[in-house]
Design a protein around this motif. Structure first.
Motif, PDB file in Angstrom:
ATOM      1  N   PHE B  53       0.832  -1.186   0.000  1.00  0.00           N
ATOM      2  CA  PHE B  53       0.000   0.000   0.000  1.00  0.00           C
ATOM      3  C   PHE B  53       0.869   1.238   0.000  1.00  0.00           C
ATOM      4  O   PHE B  53       1.998   1.187   0.429  1.00  0.00           O
ATOM      5  N   VAL B  54       0.317   2.348  -0.497  1.00  0.00           N
ATOM      6  CA  VAL B  54       1.181   3.479  -0.773  1.00  0.00           C
ATOM      7  C   VAL B  54       1.332   4.450   0.376  1.00  0.00           C
ATOM      8  O   VAL B  54       2.419   4.957   0.591  1.00  0.00           O
ATOM      9  N   THR B  55       0.277   4.734   1.149  1.00  0.00           N
ATOM     10  CA  THR B  55       0.490   5.757   2.162  1.00  0.00           C
ATOM     11  C   THR B  55       0.957   5.127   3.454  1.00  0.00           C
ATOM     12  O   THR B  55       0.649   3.989   3.762  1.00  0.00           O
ATOM     13  N   SER B  56       1.679   5.910   4.244  1.00  0.00           N
ATOM     14  CA  SER B  56       2.189   5.374   5.489  1.00  0.00           C
ATOM     15  C   SER B  56       1.146   5.452   6.582  1.00  0.00           C
ATOM     16  O   SER B  56       1.275   4.783   7.598  1.00  0.00           O
ATOM     17  N   ARG B  57       0.117   6.233   6.401  1.00  0.00           N
ATOM     18  CA  ARG B  57      -0.852   6.354   7.489  1.00  0.00           C
ATOM     19  C   ARG B  57      -1.735   5.140   7.616  1.00  0.00           C
ATOM     20  O   ARG B  57      -2.422   4.971   8.605  1.00  0.00           O
ATOM     21  N   GLN B  58      -1.774   4.309   6.554  1.00  0.00           N
ATOM     22  CA  GLN B  58      -2.674   3.154   6.604  1.00  0.00           C
ATOM     23  C   GLN B  58      -1.938   1.848   6.475  1.00  0.00           C
ATOM     24  O   GLN B  58      -2.529   0.841   6.135  1.00  0.00           O
ATOM     25  N   ALA B  59      -0.643   1.850   6.735  1.00  0.00           N
ATOM     26  CA  ALA B  59       0.142   0.624   6.576  1.00  0.00           C
ATOM     27  C   ALA B  59       0.500   0.087   7.949  1.00  0.00           C
ATOM     28  O   ALA B  59       0.591   0.832   8.919  1.00  0.00           O
ATOM     29  N   ASP B  60       0.729  -1.253   8.013  1.00  0.00           N
ATOM     30  CA  ASP B  60       1.083  -1.878   9.283  1.00  0.00           C
ATOM     31  C   ASP B  60       2.533  -2.297   9.357  1.00  0.00           C
ATOM     32  O   ASP B  60       3.114  -2.295  10.423  1.00  0.00           O
ATOM     33  N   ILE B  61       3.089  -2.736   8.240  1.00  0.00           N
ATOM     34  CA  ILE B  61       4.459  -3.262   8.274  1.00  0.00           C
ATOM     35  C   ILE B  61       5.374  -2.328   7.510  1.00  0.00           C
ATOM     36  O   ILE B  61       5.062  -1.926   6.398  1.00  0.00           O
ATOM     37  N   LEU B  62       6.516  -2.007   8.078  1.00  0.00           N
ATOM     38  CA  LEU B  62       7.566  -1.292   7.365  1.00  0.00           C
ATOM     39  C   LEU B  62       8.654  -2.297   7.067  1.00  0.00           C
ATOM     40  O   LEU B  62       9.271  -2.853   7.969  1.00  0.00           O
ATOM     41  N   LEU B  63       8.885  -2.526   5.791  1.00  0.00           N
ATOM     42  CA  LEU B  63       9.874  -3.527   5.383  1.00  0.00           C
ATOM     43  C   LEU B  63      11.120  -2.782   4.937  1.00  0.00           C
ATOM     44  O   LEU B  63      11.104  -2.121   3.913  1.00  0.00           O
ATOM     45  N   VAL B  64      12.185  -2.869   5.702  1.00  0.00           N
ATOM     46  CA  VAL B  64      13.417  -2.174   5.342  1.00  0.00           C
ATOM     47  C   VAL B  64      14.230  -3.129   4.480  1.00  0.00           C
ATOM     48  O   VAL B  64      14.915  -4.008   4.988  1.00  0.00           O
ATOM     49  N   THR B  65      14.150  -2.968   3.165  1.00  0.00           N
ATOM     50  CA  THR B  65      14.765  -3.953   2.266  1.00  0.00           C
ATOM     51  C   THR B  65      16.193  -3.561   1.988  1.00  0.00           C
ATOM     52  O   THR B  65      16.463  -2.645   1.245  1.00  0.00           O
ATOM     53  N   GLY B  66      17.136  -4.258   2.582  1.00  0.00           N
ATOM     54  CA  GLY B  66      18.515  -4.038   2.176  1.00  0.00           C
ATOM     55  C   GLY B  66      19.259  -3.070   3.078  1.00  0.00           C
ATOM     56  O   GLY B  66      18.852  -2.769   4.188  1.00  0.00           O
ATOM     57  N   TYR B  67      20.356  -2.542   2.557  1.00  0.00           N
ATOM     58  CA  TYR B  67      21.251  -1.741   3.380  1.00  0.00           C
ATOM     59  C   TYR B  67      20.606  -0.419   3.751  1.00  0.00           C
ATOM     60  O   TYR B  67      19.655   0.003   3.120  1.00  0.00           O
ATOM     61  N   ILE B  68      21.141   0.232   4.783  1.00  0.00           N
ATOM     62  CA  ILE B  68      20.550   1.452   5.315  1.00  0.00           C
ATOM     63  C   ILE B  68      21.479   2.604   5.009  1.00  0.00           C
ATOM     64  O   ILE B  68      22.443   2.854   5.719  1.00  0.00           O
ATOM     65  N   ASN B  69      21.186   3.357   3.972  1.00  0.00           N
ATOM     66  CA  ASN B  69      21.945   4.551   3.679  1.00  0.00           C
ATOM     67  C   ASN B  69      21.554   5.639   4.669  1.00  0.00           C
ATOM     68  O   ASN B  69      20.430   5.676   5.136  1.00  0.00           O
ATOM     69  N   ILE B  70      22.479   6.517   4.982  1.00  0.00           N
ATOM     70  CA  ILE B  70      22.207   7.548   5.991  1.00  0.00           C
ATOM     71  C   ILE B  70      21.120   8.494   5.537  1.00  0.00           C
ATOM     72  O   ILE B  70      20.241   8.877   6.302  1.00  0.00           O
ATOM     73  N   LYS B  71      21.130   8.858   4.254  1.00  0.00           N
ATOM     74  CA  LYS B  71      20.112   9.794   3.776  1.00  0.00           C
ATOM     75  C   LYS B  71      18.741   9.142   3.834  1.00  0.00           C
ATOM     76  O   LYS B  71      17.754   9.801   4.134  1.00  0.00           O
ATOM     77  N   THR B  72      18.669   7.841   3.557  1.00  0.00           N
ATOM     78  CA  THR B  72      17.390   7.136   3.627  1.00  0.00           C
ATOM     79  C   THR B  72      16.963   6.954   5.068  1.00  0.00           C
ATOM     80  O   THR B  72      15.768   6.961   5.363  1.00  0.00           O
ATOM     81  N   LEU B  73      17.908   6.795   6.004  1.00  0.00           N
ATOM     82  CA  LEU B  73      17.550   6.521   7.395  1.00  0.00           C
ATOM     83  C   LEU B  73      16.743   7.654   7.970  1.00  0.00           C
ATOM     84  O   LEU B  73      15.762   7.439   8.690  1.00  0.00           O
ATOM     85  N   ARG B  74      17.092   8.874   7.594  1.00  0.00           N
ATOM     86  CA  ARG B  74      16.329  10.013   8.095  1.00  0.00           C
ATOM     87  C   ARG B  74      14.879   9.924   7.632  1.00  0.00           C
ATOM     88  O   ARG B  74      13.949  10.200   8.387  1.00  0.00           O
ATOM     89  N   ARG B  75      14.671   9.530   6.359  1.00  0.00           N
ATOM     90  CA  ARG B  75      13.294   9.445   5.840  1.00  0.00           C
ATOM     91  C   ARG B  75      12.563   8.250   6.434  1.00  0.00           C
ATOM     92  O   ARG B  75      11.355   8.315   6.648  1.00  0.00           O
ATOM     93  N   ILE B  76      13.265   7.150   6.697  1.00  0.00           N
ATOM     94  CA  ILE B  76      12.581   5.972   7.254  1.00  0.00           C
ATOM     95  C   ILE B  76      12.075   6.283   8.642  1.00  0.00           C
ATOM     96  O   ILE B  76      10.967   5.878   9.027  1.00  0.00           O
ATOM     97  N   VAL B  77      12.852   7.031   9.437  1.00  0.00           N
ATOM     98  CA  VAL B  77      12.408   7.354  10.795  1.00  0.00           C
ATOM     99  C   VAL B  77      11.151   8.216  10.735  1.00  0.00           C
ATOM    100  O   VAL B  77      10.194   8.010  11.491  1.00  0.00           O
ATOM    101  N   VAL B 108      26.875   3.971   5.024  1.00  0.00           N
ATOM    102  CA  VAL B 108      25.924   2.915   5.329  1.00  0.00           C
ATOM    103  C   VAL B 108      25.964   2.643   6.825  1.00  0.00           C
ATOM    104  O   VAL B 108      27.033   2.395   7.371  1.00  0.00           O
ATOM    105  N   ALA B 109      24.813   2.698   7.486  1.00  0.00           N
ATOM    106  CA  ALA B 109      24.760   2.385   8.908  1.00  0.00           C
ATOM    107  C   ALA B 109      24.623   0.891   9.092  1.00  0.00           C
ATOM    108  O   ALA B 109      24.102   0.197   8.236  1.00  0.00           O
ATOM    109  N   LYS B 110      25.119   0.395  10.231  1.00  0.00           N
ATOM    110  CA  LYS B 110      25.263  -1.049  10.308  1.00  0.00           C
ATOM    111  C   LYS B 110      24.132  -1.764  11.031  1.00  0.00           C
ATOM    112  O   LYS B 110      23.767  -2.849  10.648  1.00  0.00           O
ATOM    113  N   ARG B 111      23.600  -1.201  12.084  1.00  0.00           N
ATOM    114  CA  ARG B 111      22.608  -1.952  12.851  1.00  0.00           C
ATOM    115  C   ARG B 111      21.305  -1.207  12.805  1.00  0.00           C
ATOM    116  O   ARG B 111      21.238  -0.053  13.171  1.00  0.00           O
ATOM    117  N   LEU B 112      20.242  -1.876  12.372  1.00  0.00           N
ATOM    118  CA  LEU B 112      18.966  -1.192  12.306  1.00  0.00           C
ATOM    119  C   LEU B 112      18.327  -1.083  13.680  1.00  0.00           C
ATOM    120  O   LEU B 112      17.601  -0.141  13.963  1.00  0.00           O
TER     121      LEU B 112
END
Lengths: 367, 171, 159
Positions: B53-77, B108-112
């Motif tokens: 599903f597209v919006t975050s307000r109606q989703a239940d699972i956040l699937l972090v697929t793969g490595y965690i770039n620092i710029k992406t980490l800010r948006r994932i939080v 790339v950050a190491k531990r999610l």
């Protein structure tokens, strides 16, 4: 009153192939300016490759371009072979050609599925990703992994075909060829697709040549330029083929160009399997990895990927690790500044479709 | 006869919740190339009730697929904090466990699990679609037993998570 | 091919052939723009890439531009050397307009200033970056990663 506002086709968007963002300035429904924002997938490959031995880099390299990982291994191997002066055995050349063409068909099926989802024809994605999966089964039988194969290495390929592999591969090719008429009726002749893409985001051939565009985007404007014909590598000098070009230059022509190249790739696989020598060595013996030194020099090796011209610029200083490797990604000139220019004066609902019709792959820009 | 108390009500809600988990369709990194085969007709994830599903307000699972770039980490939080309770985080691939093949990269950050509360990890590079489906079924079992409480851990240890995020993102 | 013969003649032996499909020339820094102009007029009108190599032992950066000629199906490397301290070059977008983003990458990754390109100081791939430009040879990526990103200790077992 028409209002001016800013909108992100942000990183969290199902309509962009990967993690990538475009910042738009809008006036009502029309885009006034667009700025791309990259860097969400940056890992620093060029620095990572300098810390690893030549054999260790083989595990790292397929992950640069994710939808089509075999081209990365092929250019790395070709650059090292040019510097060391190695000649690849003939059966290995044909095997490399077959693997590269099969990876190209997979990449086209994947990206056409994404394009269909952007227009609203979701059935295309269900069909094409499912058909691509049968080839991934064959890859895992040959190399041991579905996506990242690590199969092409400097000197040839890692191992020979198992028995019965060629018949299964030809069976898959015949299955996709029979399905192409179903795909045509579903998507390529569908008036939804034709009406939405004809005349949208047109580029002329002069503009394309001055902007560094390569691949199907360039051939759809009428210019014939392809690395397989200009500088043939692997077994292409022995195969006999002609690449079709279109001349309209809009989003419709680019998608139809990809569909025609898909058919050409299937014919190339059949030709290569027929002409391949039946027996022979598949690799030159590679030296001891800890003592493997490459003479001083530089090389630029390029292949034709499903998006355009992809290459590695490789500099060696005589040591056991590469001194400098530069990844020439295909999508960098396609995005900056071509897509930013095409998005101006376009409608907001066409914006993801324009970016997708140029087939921009964000990992190639970010490295 | 009487009304249900809170524990029984939560049990019934968990039984209903686990059969209709909606996944956020955010392809973070290179693991996202194995998501279309899992979602489409060959390995069909939708028969378990899991839909992208597209919006975050109606989703239940956040699937972090793969490595965690620092710029992406800010948006994932940010995206994680936009989701509503109860929500679950699944770490996909070996790069979320200990950095994976990019252990010496400067971006790339190491531990999610220092930045977000993780309920489940899936190992592999890439994990096969069958592994992904088996992981989702394990998540359903954890929800059933009441052990998938990452969202409560985030609220209880909020300042610890925020301190870790600030140390690495620097804002 | 007569354009290639003409170029070989005016460069008097500095234009060498590494193999039948690749040519190479090294020019001093102030001739770089005029050399690119000459090559563009003589059939090399597509720019493939512009990048830099860090030769730290000789304390120099080497700027490499790769041009492609459609008529003759050849690539040529046009190279120049600049010093490592206060490195700066003139922009080449006046000749090849595609080079704009490649120059932004040069500034961000190597710290080479590009005079004339107004996008060249802005961040492109990195965000809030405060250390040295990462592709220089003295930047130690392993030490940076060990210091900033905490790793899991191998003794912990979570069976």
């Amino acid at each position: 009153m028409i209002r001016d506002y800013t909108l992100f086709i942000g990183p969290n968007h199902p309509g962009i192939h990967g993690n990538f963002s475009v910042k738009l300035q809008l006036e009502g429904d029309t885009i006034v300016s667009a700025k791309g924002d990259s860097g969400y997938l940056h890992r620093g490959f060029e620095k990572l490759m300098e810390h690893r031995l030549y054999l260790q880099n083989l595990a790292l390299i397929p992950r640069i371009c994710v939808p089509e990982p075999d081209i990365n291994e092929a250019v790395y191997a070709m650059a090292i072979e040019e510097l060391m002066g190695i000649e690849v055995p003939e059966r290995a050349k044909y095997i490399r050609t077959i693997i590269l063409e099969a990876a190209r068909v997979n990449a086209y099926l994947f990206s056409l599925g994404g394009f269909g989802a952007m227009i609203g024809i979701y059935t295309l994605m269900q069909w094409s990703v499912g058909d691509r999966d049968y080839m991934l089964d064959l890859f895992s039988k040959l190399t041991g992994a579905r996506i990242y194969h690590m199969y092409i290495w400097p000197g040839g390929v890692r191992r020979d075909f198992p028995s019965g592999f060629e018949e299964e591969l030809l069976g898959w090719v015949r299955y996709i060829k029979d399905r192409l008429s179903d795909y045509d009726n579903l998507f390529f002749k569908n008036s939804l697709f034709v009406d939405r893409t004809k005349g949208v985001a047109k580029i002329t051939d002069e503009e394309a040549l001055n902007s560094g565009v390569t691949g199907p985007n360039l051939k759809a404007t009428g210019v014939m330029q392809d690395v397989r014909i200009d500088e043939p590598y692997a077994a292409y000098p022995y195969l006999d083929f002609k690449i079709p070009v279109l001349s309209e230059g809009d989003a419709w022509a680019r998608t139809i160009q990809r569909r025609m190249e898909l058919e050409l790739s299937l014919n190339l696989i059949e030709q290569a399997v027929k002409k391949m020598p039946k027996k022979g060595p598949v690799t030159v013996k590679i030296p001891n990895p800890f003592k493997w030194r490459i003479p001083k020099g530089e090389a630029y090796a390029k292949v034709e990927s499903s998006r355009g011209e992809y290459g590695f610029y490789f500099v060696s200083d005589g040591g056991t690790k590469p001194y400098r490797v530069y990844v020439r990604g295909v999508s960098m000139p396609h995005m900056y500044p071509l897509a930013e220019r095409l998005l101006i004066e376009a409608n907001l609902s066409d914006a993801p479709m324009i970016i997708e019709s140029l087939d921009i792959c964000p990992p190639e820009i970010d490295k | 006869m009487g009304r249900l108390d809170e524990r029984e009500a939560m049990e019934i809600l968990d039984q209903l919740r686990k059969r209709s988990l909606w996944m956020l369709h955010y392809c973070t990194a290179c693991g996202a190339v194995e998501l279309p085969p899992t979602m489409t007709s060959r390995y069909d994830m939708e028969r378990f009730g899991i839909v992208p599903f597209v919006t975050s307000r109606q989703a239940d699972i956040l699937l972090v697929t793969g490595y965690i770039n620092i710029k992406t980490l800010r948006r994932i939080v940010t995206v994680y904090e936009q989701m509503l309770d109860p929500k679950y985080v699944v770490g996909f691939g070996s790069c979320t466990i200990n950095g994976g093949i990019y252990w010496d990269s400067y971006a790339v950050a190491k531990r999610l699990d220092l930045y977000l509360p993780v309920d489940l990890y899936i190992a592999g590079c890439m994990p096969r679609p069958e592994a992904v489906i088996s992981a989702f079924r394990h998540l359903m079992r954890l929800i059933d037993e009441g052990k998938a409480d990452g969202y409560r851990r985030y609220k209880d240890n909020y300042y610890w998570f925020k301190a870790n995020q600030k140390k690495v993102l620097g804002e | 091919m007569k354009r290639i013969e003409y170029l070989k003649r005016i460069y008097e032996g500095r234009l060498i052939e590494i193999n039948p499909k690749r040519l190479l020339i090294t020019v001093p820094k102030d001739e770089f723009i005029s050399a690119l102009s000459t090559f563009k007029v003589n059939s090399f009108n597509q720019l493939t890439f512009v990048t830099a190599v860090d030769w730290i032992k000789e304390s120099e950066f080497e700027i490499v531009a790769n041009l492609y000629s459609r008529e003759n199906r050849l690539n040529v490397f046009v190279k120049t050397r600049i010093s490592r301290d206060n490195a700066e070059i003139q922009t080449i977008t006046s000749i090849y307009s595609v080079a704009k983003k490649y120059e932004v990458e040069l500034t961000e990754m190597f710290g080479i200033k590009v005079v004339g390109n107004e996008d060249a100081g802005k961040p492109f791939l990195l965000e809030n970056w405060k250390s040295k430009p990462p592709l220089r040879k003295e930047f130690d990526s392993v030490a940076y990663a060990a210091e900033h990103y905490e790793a899991r200790h191998a003794e912990e077992k979570n069976d």
